[in-house]
Design a protein around this motif. Structure first.
Motif, PDB file in Angstrom:
ATOM      1  N   ALA A 151      93.840  76.302 124.323  1.00 36.55           N
ATOM      2  CA  ALA A 151      94.760  76.706 123.273  1.00 36.55           C
ATOM      3  C   ALA A 151      94.050  76.818 121.924  1.00 36.55           C
ATOM      4  N   GLU A 152      93.160  75.876 121.640  1.00 36.05           N
ATOM      5  CA  GLU A 152      92.431  75.900 120.367  1.00 36.05           C
ATOM      6  C   GLU A 152      91.520  77.119 120.260  1.00 36.05           C
ATOM      7  N   GLN A 153      90.835  77.455 121.354  1.00 44.27           N
ATOM      8  CA  GLN A 153      89.913  78.593 121.327  1.00 44.27           C
ATOM      9  C   GLN A 153      90.667  79.910 121.165  1.00 44.27           C
ATOM     10  N   VAL A 154      91.789  80.045 121.865  1.00 37.70           N
ATOM     11  CA  VAL A 154      92.574  81.278 121.751  1.00 37.70           C
ATOM     12  C   VAL A 154      93.214  81.366 120.365  1.00 37.70           C
ATOM     13  N   TRP A 155      93.699  80.232 119.852  1.00 34.51           N
ATOM     14  CA  TRP A 155      94.261  80.207 118.502  1.00 34.51           C
ATOM     15  C   TRP A 155      93.230  80.649 117.472  1.00 34.51           C
ATOM     16  N   LEU A 156      92.008  80.153 117.599  1.00 31.31           N
ATOM     17  CA  LEU A 156      90.954  80.528 116.656  1.00 31.31           C
ATOM     18  C   LEU A 156      90.696  82.029 116.713  1.00 31.31           C
ATOM     19  N   GLY A 157      90.665  82.579 117.919  1.00 28.81           N
ATOM     20  CA  GLY A 157      90.493  84.016 118.043  1.00 28.81           C
ATOM     21  C   GLY A 157      91.655  84.782 117.440  1.00 28.81           C
ATOM     22  N   LEU A 158      92.856  84.294 117.675  1.00 29.33           N
ATOM     23  CA  LEU A 158      94.068  84.955 117.196  1.00 29.33           C
ATOM     24  C   LEU A 158      94.102  85.062 115.680  1.00 29.33           C
ATOM     25  N   VAL A 159      93.697  84.007 114.988  1.00 31.04           N
ATOM     26  CA  VAL A 159      93.796  83.985 113.530  1.00 31.04           C
ATOM     27  C   VAL A 159      92.528  84.493 112.846  1.00 31.04           C
ATOM     28  N   THR A 160      91.526  84.872 113.649  1.00 33.03           N
ATOM     29  CA  THR A 160      90.267  85.342 113.066  1.00 33.03           C
ATOM     30  C   THR A 160      90.175  86.867 113.091  1.00 33.03           C
ATOM     31  N   SER A 161      90.206  87.453 114.278  1.00 29.97           N
ATOM     32  CA  SER A 161      90.114  88.911 114.391  1.00 29.97           C
ATOM     33  C   SER A 161      90.519  89.336 115.792  1.00 29.97           C
ATOM     34  N   LEU A 162      90.883  90.607 115.939  1.00 31.97           N
ATOM     35  CA  LEU A 162      91.231  91.116 117.259  1.00 31.97           C
ATOM     36  C   LEU A 162      90.024  91.095 118.183  1.00 31.97           C
TER      37      LEU A 162
END
Length: 277
Positions: A151-162
């Motif tokens: 969840a943390e890794q996907v969240w980081l991707g989500l709020v960083t860039s597509l």
């Protein structure tokens, strides 16, 4: 027990079938607009309330009051009392779940006080019985460290860039199987194909054979989804933005009307829209 769900309809249903506890809807359509990396509820609510009020043509104070109520409940919940996050397969829930889990992690609460219920369909359900929903609740689980890491890794991707979000799709999603297709669908909604996102192309294709009522068009779009996630208000907002290629037989804004309005009014592709086919 504090139950976190995607909306008031889910809360009402769970209460009716006898699930005990306090219920709180997350109150946000996170597939619309920007998702902040902040996990402070005050910052989140301030930014999202202004966006949602403007985008959906809602009263700002009303939206702010709903967020404030949510934040008061979450902030005031005793740290030693459990919470349960209800997740369905739809994108709407995946985004809510990721933001909630990011907040939960940063709040300093113990993982052991969090429960997850993973349902195979919507709330309220279309196919599952009340007994089956209760059985899923009784099978709730406390997320593992591996679940939180995903969840943390996907969240980081989500709020960083597509692009960074897309790279997370290579991760192992066995701890949250519905998250991967949800993120794929999010990317389809945010990335443009010849100027339009997936939902817009579904609208164009649905109108290829002629006019439809607004209600029929909404249903036709839902039928093209593997797992439908978009509410009618989001859909009407998107359709309003497509008036350059779609003729709607009213100049009135199509948001916030009674159901009859959407059955009475029709839309069709204009010459510019037909040229896209």
């Amino acid at each position: 027990m504090l139950h976190i769900t995607n909306g008031d309809s889910a809360n009402g249903y769970l209460k009716r079938i006898g699930i005990l506890g306090q219920f709180q809807a997350w109150q946000d359509a996170l597939h619309e607009g920007k998702i902040t990396a902040h996990t402070d509820l005050t910052i989140i609510s301030e930014r999202r309330s202004h966006f949602l009020a403007e985008y959906f043509c809602l009263d700002l104070k009303t939206v702010q009051a709903k967020f404030a109520q949510r934040d008061d409940v979450l902030g005031g919940w005793p740290i030693n009392e459990p919470m349960t996050l209800w997740l369905t397969p739809e994108l709407f829930d995946a985004l809510i779940g990721l933001q909630f889990l990011a907040w939960y992690r940063d709040s300093g609460r113990a993982i052991e006080q969090l429960n997850i219920v993973m349902l195979p369909e919507y709330l309220p359900p279309q196919d599952l019985t009340a007994a089956e929903i209760i059985n899923h609740y009784q099978s709730r689980f406390s997320p593992s460290a591996e679940f939180f890491q995903l969840a943390e890794q996907v969240w980081l991707g989500l709020v960083t860039s597509l692009d960074m979000l897309e790279r997370t799709l290579a991760l192992d999603f066995k701890y949250w199987p519905n998250l991967k297709p949800a993120m794929l669908r999010y990317l389809e909604e945010k990335r443009l194909n010849h100027g339009y996102n997936r939902t817009q192309w579904q609208i164009i294709e649905a109108l290829a054979n002629g006019p439809l009522s607004l209600a029929q068009l909404f249903g036709a779009n839902q039928n093209q989804e593997e797992v439908a996630f978009m509410g009618d208000l989001s859909f009407w907002c998107l359709l309003e933005q497509m008036r350059d290629i779609i003729n709607i037989n009213t100049d009135e804004c199509i948001l916030h009307h009674e159901i009859e309005f959407y059955h009475l009014h029709q839309c069709q592709l204009n010459a510019q829209g037909l040229a896209l086919l």
